[in-house]
Write a protein that holds these residues in place. Structure first.
Motif, PDB file in Angstrom:
ATOM      1  N   GLY A  96      -9.888  11.745  -5.734  1.00 40.12           N
ATOM      2  CA  GLY A  96      -8.591  12.405  -5.718  1.00 40.12           C
ATOM      3  C   GLY A  96      -8.490  13.504  -4.684  1.00 40.12           C
ATOM      4  O   GLY A  96      -7.444  13.695  -4.057  1.00 40.12           O
ATOM      5  N   GLU A  97      -9.582  14.233  -4.478  1.00 45.16           N
ATOM      6  CA  GLU A  97      -9.575  15.309  -3.497  1.00 45.16           C
ATOM      7  C   GLU A  97      -9.608  14.772  -2.067  1.00 45.16           C
ATOM      8  O   GLU A  97      -8.955  15.302  -1.173  1.00 45.16           O
ATOM      9  N   GLU A  98     -10.361  13.689  -1.836  1.00 45.27           N
ATOM     10  CA  GLU A  98     -10.487  13.150  -0.477  1.00 45.27           C
ATOM     11  C   GLU A  98      -9.305  12.260  -0.092  1.00 45.27           C
ATOM     12  O   GLU A  98      -8.998  12.119   1.096  1.00 45.27           O
ATOM     13  N   TYR A  99      -8.649  11.673  -1.105  1.00 40.76           N
ATOM     14  CA  TYR A  99      -7.513  10.772  -0.828  1.00 40.76           C
ATOM     15  C   TYR A  99      -6.346  11.133  -1.747  1.00 40.76           C
ATOM     16  O   TYR A  99      -6.037  10.411  -2.695  1.00 40.76           O
ATOM     17  N   PRO A 100      -5.708  12.267  -1.479  1.00 42.18           N
ATOM     18  CA  PRO A 100      -4.619  12.725  -2.355  1.00 42.18           C
ATOM     19  C   PRO A 100      -3.415  11.790  -2.362  1.00 42.18           C
ATOM     20  O   PRO A 100      -2.569  11.886  -3.249  1.00 42.18           O
ATOM     21  N   GLN A 101      -3.332  10.892  -1.378  1.00 39.56           N
ATOM     22  CA  GLN A 101      -2.204   9.959  -1.335  1.00 39.56           C
ATOM     23  C   GLN A 101      -2.385   8.796  -2.303  1.00 39.56           C
ATOM     24  O   GLN A 101      -1.450   8.008  -2.508  1.00 39.56           O
ATOM     25  N   ALA A 102      -3.547   8.670  -2.912  1.00 35.88           N
ATOM     26  CA  ALA A 102      -3.826   7.542  -3.800  1.00 35.88           C
ATOM     27  C   ALA A 102      -3.549   7.908  -5.254  1.00 35.88           C
ATOM     28  O   ALA A 102      -3.818   9.026  -5.696  1.00 35.88           O
ATOM     29  N   ASP A 103      -2.996   6.940  -6.000  1.00 36.49           N
ATOM     30  CA  ASP A 103      -2.879   7.051  -7.448  1.00 36.49           C
ATOM     31  C   ASP A 103      -4.102   6.390  -8.055  1.00 36.49           C
ATOM     32  O   ASP A 103      -4.452   5.263  -7.698  1.00 36.49           O
ATOM     33  N   LEU A 104      -4.760   7.075  -8.974  1.00 39.74           N
ATOM     34  CA  LEU A 104      -5.981   6.571  -9.589  1.00 39.74           C
ATOM     35  C   LEU A 104      -5.671   6.076 -10.989  1.00 39.74           C
ATOM     36  O   LEU A 104      -5.193   6.835 -11.831  1.00 39.74           O
ATOM     37  N   LEU A 105      -5.943   4.800 -11.234  1.00 40.25           N
ATOM     38  CA  LEU A 105      -5.704   4.190 -12.534  1.00 40.25           C
ATOM     39  C   LEU A 105      -7.035   3.759 -13.123  1.00 40.25           C
ATOM     40  O   LEU A 105      -7.817   3.077 -12.467  1.00 40.25           O
ATOM     41  N   THR A 106      -7.292   4.165 -14.366  1.00 37.84           N
ATOM     42  CA  THR A 106      -8.534   3.787 -15.020  1.00 37.84           C
ATOM     43  C   THR A 106      -8.267   3.495 -16.483  1.00 37.84           C
ATOM     44  O   THR A 106      -7.363   4.059 -17.082  1.00 37.84           O
TER      45      THR A 106
ATOM     46  N   PRO B 287      -0.102   2.838   3.947  1.00 36.34           N
ATOM     47  CA  PRO B 287       0.805   2.201   3.000  1.00 36.34           C
ATOM     48  C   PRO B 287       1.546   3.228   2.154  1.00 36.34           C
ATOM     49  O   PRO B 287       1.006   4.299   1.849  1.00 36.34           O
ATOM     50  N   THR B 288       2.760   2.890   1.779  1.00 37.49           N
ATOM     51  CA  THR B 288       3.564   3.791   0.955  1.00 37.49           C
ATOM     52  C   THR B 288       2.907   4.021  -0.391  1.00 37.49           C
ATOM     53  O   THR B 288       2.886   5.149  -0.905  1.00 37.49           O
ATOM     54  N   ASP B 289       2.376   2.964  -0.988  1.00 37.43           N
ATOM     55  CA  ASP B 289       1.740   3.049  -2.304  1.00 37.43           C
ATOM     56  C   ASP B 289       0.302   2.588  -2.202  1.00 37.43           C
ATOM     57  O   ASP B 289       0.022   1.478  -1.739  1.00 37.43           O
TER      58      ASP B 289
ATOM     59  N   ALA C 203     -15.959   5.113   0.690  1.00 36.86           N
ATOM     60  CA  ALA C 203     -16.308   4.307   1.862  1.00 36.86           C
ATOM     61  C   ALA C 203     -15.337   3.147   2.035  1.00 36.86           C
ATOM     62  O   ALA C 203     -14.923   2.820   3.155  1.00 36.86           O
ATOM     63  N   VAL C 204     -14.961   2.515   0.933  1.00 37.98           N
ATOM     64  CA  VAL C 204     -14.011   1.401   0.993  1.00 37.98           C
ATOM     65  C   VAL C 204     -12.653   1.891   1.471  1.00 37.98           C
ATOM     66  O   VAL C 204     -12.008   1.266   2.329  1.00 37.98           O
ATOM     67  N   LEU C 205     -12.176   3.004   0.928  1.00 38.41           N
ATOM     68  CA  LEU C 205     -10.878   3.529   1.337  1.00 38.41           C
ATOM     69  C   LEU C 205     -10.864   3.913   2.814  1.00 38.41           C
ATOM     70  O   LEU C 205      -9.841   3.779   3.489  1.00 38.41           O
ATOM     71  N   ASP C 206     -11.998   4.394   3.323  1.00 37.52           N
ATOM     72  CA  ASP C 206     -12.094   4.680   4.763  1.00 37.52           C
ATOM     73  C   ASP C 206     -11.784   3.426   5.569  1.00 37.52           C
ATOM     74  O   ASP C 206     -10.993   3.460   6.526  1.00 37.52           O
ATOM     75  N   HIS C 207     -12.404   2.314   5.213  1.00 40.70           N
ATOM     76  CA  HIS C 207     -12.195   1.061   5.947  1.00 40.70           C
ATOM     77  C   HIS C 207     -10.758   0.577   5.794  1.00 40.70           C
ATOM     78  O   HIS C 207     -10.146   0.107   6.766  1.00 40.70           O
ATOM     79  N   VAL C 208     -10.222   0.676   4.583  1.00 39.46           N
ATOM     80  CA  VAL C 208      -8.864   0.189   4.348  1.00 39.46           C
ATOM     81  C   VAL C 208      -7.860   0.961   5.184  1.00 39.46           C
ATOM     82  O   VAL C 208      -6.997   0.383   5.865  1.00 39.46           O
ATOM     83  N   LEU C 209      -7.941   2.280   5.152  1.00 41.79           N
ATOM     84  CA  LEU C 209      -6.954   3.094   5.861  1.00 41.79           C
ATOM     85  C   LEU C 209      -7.144   3.050   7.375  1.00 41.79           C
ATOM     86  O   LEU C 209      -6.177   3.137   8.131  1.00 41.79           O
ATOM     87  N   GLU C 210      -8.388   2.906   7.822  1.00 44.74           N
ATOM     88  CA  GLU C 210      -8.629   2.792   9.267  1.00 44.74           C
ATOM     89  C   GLU C 210      -8.070   1.488   9.826  1.00 44.74           C
ATOM     90  O   GLU C 210      -7.627   1.437  10.976  1.00 44.74           O
TER      91      GLU C 210
ATOM     92  N   MET D 219      -3.391  16.884  -5.349  1.00 49.91           N
ATOM     93  CA  MET D 219      -4.089  15.932  -6.202  1.00 49.91           C
ATOM     94  C   MET D 219      -3.146  14.807  -6.607  1.00 49.91           C
ATOM     95  O   MET D 219      -1.971  15.039  -6.854  1.00 49.91           O
ATOM     96  N   PRO D 220      -3.656  13.583  -6.732  1.00 45.76           N
ATOM     97  CA  PRO D 220      -2.810  12.474  -7.139  1.00 45.76           C
ATOM     98  C   PRO D 220      -2.639  12.462  -8.649  1.00 45.76           C
ATOM     99  O   PRO D 220      -3.224  13.265  -9.364  1.00 45.76           O
ATOM    100  N   ALA D 221      -1.853  11.546  -9.129  1.00 44.29           N
ATOM    101  CA  ALA D 221      -1.720  11.361 -10.561  1.00 44.29           C
ATOM    102  C   ALA D 221      -2.885  10.525 -11.066  1.00 44.29           C
ATOM    103  O   ALA D 221      -3.307   9.581 -10.420  1.00 44.29           O
ATOM    104  N   PHE D 222      -3.423  10.910 -12.217  1.00 44.96           N
ATOM    105  CA  PHE D 222      -4.451  10.115 -12.865  1.00 44.96           C
ATOM    106  C   PHE D 222      -3.810   9.409 -14.046  1.00 44.96           C
ATOM    107  O   PHE D 222      -3.149  10.041 -14.860  1.00 44.96           O
ATOM    108  N   TYR D 223      -4.003   8.115 -14.144  1.00 41.49           N
ATOM    109  CA  TYR D 223      -3.493   7.358 -15.269  1.00 41.49           C
ATOM    110  C   TYR D 223      -4.688   6.847 -16.058  1.00 41.49           C
ATOM    111  O   TYR D 223      -5.523   6.132 -15.509  1.00 41.49           O
TER     112      TYR D 223
END
Length: 240
Positions: A202-212, A183-185, A170-177, A1-5
């Motif tokens: 967070g579960e589908e993209y554990p490499q992402a940091d989620l900021l809210t 990307p490192t970050d 869906a957006v992250l799919d396009h970005v990473l494809e 899981m990523p970090a949640f901020y």
């Protein structure tokens, strides 16, 4: 899981009701507080202040979260040598605008990262189809225009409302494809989120940091954040 901020969250931890009726609690959540909720800026009440508030929130949250980009450096003043912080990697930032609601968000981000490359993705959920039993919506992507993304880039995907997480996934799919290398970050930035959406992304993209900026209570049966703030795009562009 990523970090949640979570900025200006009312609670130090949050729990998310699971489909089995039990409760899941995030055990790897890191929290930071800013005065945005106290100032009334994270939940604007009327337009056109909604656009200005979204702009400010994006800029403030991003500046508060970029500690990893601020290495210590020595500096000379007329009086003595001292230590300060220098923001690095400003030419390696990519901001993805999820049209149209994220446009004011991106305006704020560009104040923090004026030399950032920009990409746009027009994506939205099919409200007529409705939310399925898994809490997901079918997503329509109408337009994609992204810059080159390399391993050295810091990618920020901005969308003010993170509800079910269907659009963001869906957006992250396009970005990473489209990226030459991952990307490192990778940051996902939102103003108001629901626990379900945070957990899904967070579960589908554990490499992402989620900021809210705020984690609200829950999703209703139509997939809207409660209490939420309404349609962020309509609020920002005064189309309702």
């Amino acid at each position: 899981m990523p970090a949640f901020y979570a900025y200006a969250s009312r609670d130090l931890r949050y729990t998310c009701p699971s489909k089995t009726g039990t409760t899941r609690t995030s055990s790897r959540t890191r929290w930071r507080r800013t005065p945005s909720r106290a100032c009334g800026t994270s939940r604007p009440h009327r337009s056109p202040s909604a656009r200005a508030s979204s702009n400010w929130v994006a800029s403030a949250a991003t500046r508060s979260s970029t500690g990893r980009w601020r290495p210590s450096t020595s500096a000379s003043t007329p009086l003595e040598e001292t230590t300060g912080e220098r923001v690095k990697g400003l030419d390696d930032v990519v901001i993805i605008n999820v049209l149209r609601a994220a446009t004011p968000f991106v305006e704020g981000l560009l104040k923090a990262f004026p030399r950032a490359k920009q990409g746009v993705i027009s994506a939205g959920r099919d409200e007529e189809a409705g939310m399925d039993e898994d809490g997901e919506f079918p997503i329509t992507v109408d337009y994609v225009k992204l810059p080159e993304i390399s391993e050295d880039d810091t990618v920020i995907v901005a969308d003010p409302m993170l509800a079910t997480g269907s659009t963001m996934c869906a957006v992250l799919d396009h970005v990473l494809e489209s990226a030459e290398e991952s990307p490192t970050d990778l940051f996902v930035l939102s103003a108001v989120s629901a626990p379900d959406g945070l957990l899904r992304v967070g579960e589908e993209y554990p490499q992402a940091d989620l900021l809210t900026v705020a984690i609200d209570d829950y999703l209703d049966d139509d997939g809207y954040i409660v209490p939420g703030l309404g349609d962020a795009g309509d609020r920002a562009f005064r189309t309702t």
